[in-house]
Each structure stands twice: as structure tokens, then as C-alpha cells.
Design a protein around this motif. Sequence first.
Motif, PDB file in Angstrom:
ATOM      1  N   ARG A  17       0.727  -1.248   0.161  1.00  0.00           N
ATOM      2  CA  ARG A  17       0.066  -0.176  -0.226  1.00  0.00           C
ATOM      3  C   ARG A  17       0.757   1.213   0.208  1.00  0.00           C
ATOM      4  O   ARG A  17       0.487   2.342  -0.745  1.00  0.00           O
ATOM      5  CB  ARG A  17      -0.985   0.034   1.168  1.00  0.00           C
ATOM      6  N   GLU A  18       1.897   1.184   0.842  1.00  0.00           N
ATOM      7  CA  GLU A  18       2.747   2.506   0.774  1.00  0.00           C
ATOM      8  C   GLU A  18       3.589   2.609  -0.701  1.00  0.00           C
ATOM      9  O   GLU A  18       3.863   3.648  -1.058  1.00  0.00           O
ATOM     10  CB  GLU A  18       4.040   2.073   1.894  1.00  0.00           C
ATOM     11  N   VAL A  19       3.975   1.496  -1.294  1.00  0.00           N
ATOM     12  CA  VAL A  19       4.769   1.679  -2.433  1.00  0.00           C
ATOM     13  C   VAL A  19       3.631   2.010  -3.681  1.00  0.00           C
ATOM     14  O   VAL A  19       3.986   2.742  -4.499  1.00  0.00           O
ATOM     15  CB  VAL A  19       5.472   0.450  -2.936  1.00  0.00           C
ATOM     16  N   PHE A  20       2.649   1.225  -3.895  1.00  0.00           N
ATOM     17  CA  PHE A  20       1.719   1.513  -4.984  1.00  0.00           C
ATOM     18  C   PHE A  20       0.558   2.410  -4.836  1.00  0.00           C
ATOM     19  O   PHE A  20       0.323   3.104  -5.561  1.00  0.00           O
ATOM     20  CB  PHE A  20       1.256   0.051  -5.368  1.00  0.00           C
ATOM     21  N   GLY A  21       0.214   2.659  -3.723  1.00  0.00           N
ATOM     22  CA  GLY A  21      -1.070   3.561  -3.343  1.00  0.00           C
ATOM     23  C   GLY A  21      -2.191   2.629  -2.948  1.00  0.00           C
ATOM     24  O   GLY A  21      -2.979   3.235  -2.223  1.00  0.00           O
ATOM     25  N   TYR A  22      -2.351   1.740  -3.805  1.00  0.00           N
ATOM     26  CA  TYR A  22      -3.657   0.764  -3.562  1.00  0.00           C
ATOM     27  C   TYR A  22      -3.246  -0.600  -3.596  1.00  0.00           C
ATOM     28  O   TYR A  22      -2.313  -1.253  -4.358  1.00  0.00           O
ATOM     29  CB  TYR A  22      -4.319   0.852  -4.706  1.00  0.00           C
ATOM     30  N   ALA A  23      -3.532  -1.249  -2.553  1.00  0.00           N
ATOM     31  CA  ALA A  23      -3.327  -2.679  -2.519  1.00  0.00           C
ATOM     32  C   ALA A  23      -4.456  -3.646  -1.480  1.00  0.00           C
ATOM     33  O   ALA A  23      -4.510  -3.226  -0.664  1.00  0.00           O
ATOM     34  CB  ALA A  23      -1.951  -3.184  -1.969  1.00  0.00           C
ATOM     35  N   ASP A  24      -4.878  -4.597  -1.877  1.00  0.00           N
ATOM     36  CA  ASP A  24      -5.703  -5.365  -1.340  1.00  0.00           C
ATOM     37  C   ASP A  24      -5.453  -6.930  -1.083  1.00  0.00           C
ATOM     38  O   ASP A  24      -5.041  -7.479  -2.332  1.00  0.00           O
ATOM     39  CB  ASP A  24      -7.133  -5.119  -1.627  1.00  0.00           C
ATOM     40  N   PRO A  25      -5.483  -7.496   0.074  1.00  0.00           N
ATOM     41  CA  PRO A  25      -5.238  -9.078   0.161  1.00  0.00           C
ATOM     42  C   PRO A  25      -6.671  -9.658  -0.403  1.00  0.00           C
ATOM     43  O   PRO A  25      -7.716  -9.233  -0.019  1.00  0.00           O
ATOM     44  CB  PRO A  25      -5.002  -9.291   1.457  1.00  0.00           C
ATOM     45  N   MET A  26      -6.536 -10.783  -0.961  1.00  0.00           N
ATOM     46  CA  MET A  26      -7.805 -11.500  -1.265  1.00  0.00           C
ATOM     47  C   MET A  26      -7.345 -13.058  -0.756  1.00  0.00           C
ATOM     48  O   MET A  26      -6.212 -13.713  -0.670  1.00  0.00           O
ATOM     49  CB  MET A  26      -7.664 -11.752  -3.042  1.00  0.00           C
TER      50      MET A  26
ATOM     51  N   GLN B 209     -14.235 -14.120  -6.825  1.00  0.00           N
ATOM     52  CA  GLN B 209     -13.168 -13.115  -6.587  1.00  0.00           C
ATOM     53  C   GLN B 209     -13.748 -12.000  -5.353  1.00  0.00           C
ATOM     54  O   GLN B 209     -13.145 -11.624  -4.744  1.00  0.00           O
ATOM     55  CB  GLN B 209     -12.654 -12.594  -7.808  1.00  0.00           C
ATOM     56  N   ARG B 210     -15.152 -11.733  -6.040  1.00  0.00           N
ATOM     57  CA  ARG B 210     -15.528 -10.713  -4.959  1.00  0.00           C
ATOM     58  C   ARG B 210     -15.849 -11.289  -3.425  1.00  0.00           C
ATOM     59  O   ARG B 210     -15.554 -10.244  -2.686  1.00  0.00           O
ATOM     60  CB  ARG B 210     -17.192 -10.345  -5.511  1.00  0.00           C
ATOM     61  N   GLY B 211     -16.362 -12.535  -3.520  1.00  0.00           N
ATOM     62  CA  GLY B 211     -16.337 -13.019  -1.922  1.00  0.00           C
ATOM     63  C   GLY B 211     -14.816 -13.048  -1.480  1.00  0.00           C
ATOM     64  O   GLY B 211     -14.656 -13.109  -0.149  1.00  0.00           O
ATOM     65  N   ALA B 212     -13.818 -13.365  -2.175  1.00  0.00           N
ATOM     66  CA  ALA B 212     -12.565 -13.612  -1.615  1.00  0.00           C
ATOM     67  C   ALA B 212     -11.858 -12.441  -1.096  1.00  0.00           C
ATOM     68  O   ALA B 212     -11.269 -12.303  -0.305  1.00  0.00           O
ATOM     69  CB  ALA B 212     -11.689 -14.449  -2.681  1.00  0.00           C
ATOM     70  N   PHE B 213     -12.051 -11.268  -2.004  1.00  0.00           N
ATOM     71  CA  PHE B 213     -11.575  -9.937  -1.544  1.00  0.00           C
ATOM     72  C   PHE B 213     -12.346  -9.563  -0.122  1.00  0.00           C
ATOM     73  O   PHE B 213     -11.827  -8.929   0.501  1.00  0.00           O
ATOM     74  CB  PHE B 213     -11.936  -8.874  -2.457  1.00  0.00           C
ATOM     75  N   ASP B 214     -13.861  -9.936  -0.201  1.00  0.00           N
ATOM     76  CA  ASP B 214     -14.459  -9.315   0.847  1.00  0.00           C
ATOM     77  C   ASP B 214     -14.262 -10.407   2.398  1.00  0.00           C
ATOM     78  O   ASP B 214     -14.887  -9.942   3.255  1.00  0.00           O
ATOM     79  CB  ASP B 214     -15.888  -9.577   0.877  1.00  0.00           C
ATOM     80  N   ALA B 215     -13.560 -11.608   2.147  1.00  0.00           N
ATOM     81  CA  ALA B 215     -13.492 -12.284   3.220  1.00  0.00           C
ATOM     82  C   ALA B 215     -12.395 -12.139   4.101  1.00  0.00           C
ATOM     83  O   ALA B 215     -11.535 -13.024   4.701  1.00  0.00           O
ATOM     84  CB  ALA B 215     -13.299 -13.660   2.531  1.00  0.00           C
ATOM     85  N   ILE B 216     -12.213 -10.946   4.461  1.00  0.00           N
ATOM     86  CA  ILE B 216     -11.297 -10.556   5.359  1.00  0.00           C
ATOM     87  C   ILE B 216     -11.671 -10.500   6.777  1.00  0.00           C
ATOM     88  O   ILE B 216     -12.784  -9.642   7.236  1.00  0.00           O
ATOM     89  CB  ILE B 216     -10.510  -8.998   5.100  1.00  0.00           C
ATOM     90  N   PRO B 217     -11.032 -11.455   7.727  1.00  0.00           N
ATOM     91  CA  PRO B 217     -11.542 -11.087   9.040  1.00  0.00           C
ATOM     92  C   PRO B 217     -11.418  -9.989   9.646  1.00  0.00           C
ATOM     93  O   PRO B 217     -10.519  -9.138   9.616  1.00  0.00           O
ATOM     94  CB  PRO B 217     -10.878 -12.512   9.613  1.00  0.00           C
ATOM     95  N   ALA B 218     -12.034  -9.660  11.025  1.00  0.00           N
ATOM     96  CA  ALA B 218     -12.264  -8.480  11.473  1.00  0.00           C
ATOM     97  C   ALA B 218     -10.592  -8.271  12.143  1.00  0.00           C
ATOM     98  O   ALA B 218     -10.298  -7.033  11.975  1.00  0.00           O
ATOM     99  CB  ALA B 218     -13.131  -8.417  12.677  1.00  0.00           C
ATOM    100  N   PHE B 219     -10.015  -9.077  12.530  1.00  0.00           N
ATOM    101  CA  PHE B 219      -8.543  -8.885  13.218  1.00  0.00           C
ATOM    102  C   PHE B 219      -7.815  -8.349  12.123  1.00  0.00           C
ATOM    103  O   PHE B 219      -7.050  -7.636  12.428  1.00  0.00           O
ATOM    104  CB  PHE B 219      -8.174 -10.010  13.875  1.00  0.00           C
TER     105      PHE B 219
END
Length: 282
Positions: free
Chosen positions: A209-218, A265-275
Motif C-alpha cells: 500500500r505504501e509503494v503502490f498506493g492501492y493494495a488489497d489481500p484476497m 473473486q468478489r467474495g474472496a476480497f470481502d472475506a477479510i476477518p475483523a482482526f
Amino acid sequence: MPEPGWIDEIFDGVRYGLEGTVVAEEQSAFQRVSIIESKRYGKGLLLDGCWMTAEGQERHYHESLVHPALCGAEAIDRVLVIGGGDGGTARECLRHGSVQELHMVEIDGLVVDWSKQHLPSLGGGCWTDPRFQLSVGDGIAWAAAAADASYNVVIVDGSDPAGPAEGLFNRAFFENCRRILKPGGVFATQSESPEAFRQVHIDTVKLLREVFGYADPMYGWVPMYPSGWWSWTFAATDGARYRQVQADRAAAIAAGCEIWSPRWQRGAFDAIPAFMERALNQ
């Protein structure tokens, strides 16, 4: 043929094993390369005793790594794969007809040779595809030497951050990947298990995120890997374009996918646990 037994990866007090036999093993210049034949997942590959892939598992990993990037980038004419010596990532990339050139840089020629010999289904036709160019060498040095804005997609298909893959998880390497990415491009990397490698995963996403500006885990699963719970992280400089699937590209490949689909893919990006969400936003 040796008697079947248990072949284990032991990590942080837990064993991850398959019942099978070792059919080939050799110390290359970089690592111990092992080919196994398992009862459950067919033939598989280990590097330095760590599970890399198997015939019955590889689609969980390769489809997840490739298709969000290639369905999200503005154009996909030129693709760079760093690592990926088993051929699975290249195979999935080349299913996209818009790819004109794919450069794969794998540090260990033995991994390539044995994957062709023992795991031919992983690479499929990639090895003879005229769009495919293999370089056996250092992918970190390749990225450092490549021209600015020379690739539409850069994919890192490396092993855990140790040994020959250690340099694939640092700022200097990520900055070069950003530099060689064309406008509208997407960067993708496997980013470890958020359970077994929690801090490495968090640090990797934050750094991207620091290097590219946008980054998200799936998030998805590769049952043979430590914890079975795995992640892939995607990055871009002009917005989270890797979340937006181009319908024509998806339609061309979806029928041949076992795991990936736009819905998955939509579900995999959204499947981020709260912690994890809290940790990444700190």
C-alpha cells in the motif's frame, strides 16, 4: 519403489503431511528439490521441505494468483512472472488471448526441468507457446534492470520469504515492480497465510500500500499449505482496478476454471476477518 509413508512439512509446531513416496530428490545450487507421488493429490513438489504444489491442489493457487490481475489490468499485452518454475502461473496467464508476450524468470533450472518431467499437467502447453519466454536467472535482478513502464502485469509466484525467495518481500523489489509497471497495470503476489505467517502477511500488504498506493489481500484456501488458509495481494497505482473484472476476459476463461469466477473473486476480497482488517488499518 520405496514403501509409501508420510511426507511432512513441519512449521511452527504443526505438521502438514501427505501419504506418499518421494520419487526424485536433489540439492540444486539453491535448494533441495523433491518430487513426491501422493495418494490424495497426485504428484507434488517441495522446496527445502516446504510444499509448493501438487496436481490435485494447484488450481486453488494458480487461478487465484493470476485472474484478478489479468481481468483487472487495463491491458495485458506484456506480462512478467517472477518465479513460477512449475509452469502453472504461466499456463493460466496464457489462457488469456490478449497476452502477446509472457516473460518468466525462474532462479532454479532444476525446478523447471523436473516440473516438465514429473508435473507436465501444471505447465500444460506453456512451454511451447510462442508467446512464452523463459529466463533461468534472478528475478530480482531482472526487475531492477527492466525498463520503466515495460509490463502491463507483474506477478510474483515465489516461495516463502526465506532462501532464494527472501528478496521478493522487500521495499526495493516492490519499488522496482512499480517502476516497470505500465499505467493501468496490476501487480500480484502470493502473500502467505494470514494464520501461519500472520506478521509477514500484514507487513507485506502494508508495504504494498505504501509503494503502490492501492493494495488489497484476497483470501482463499490451499489445503496442503500451512493452515490451509492462504492469501494473494494485488496492487495498482490508479485505484483498486484488480477488484473490477473485465467481463469479456472473464467470459473467455471462466468455463475452464475450477476455483476462480467473478463471483468467487468478489467474495474472496470481502472475506477479510475483523482482526486482519483492524491490523491493516492501524
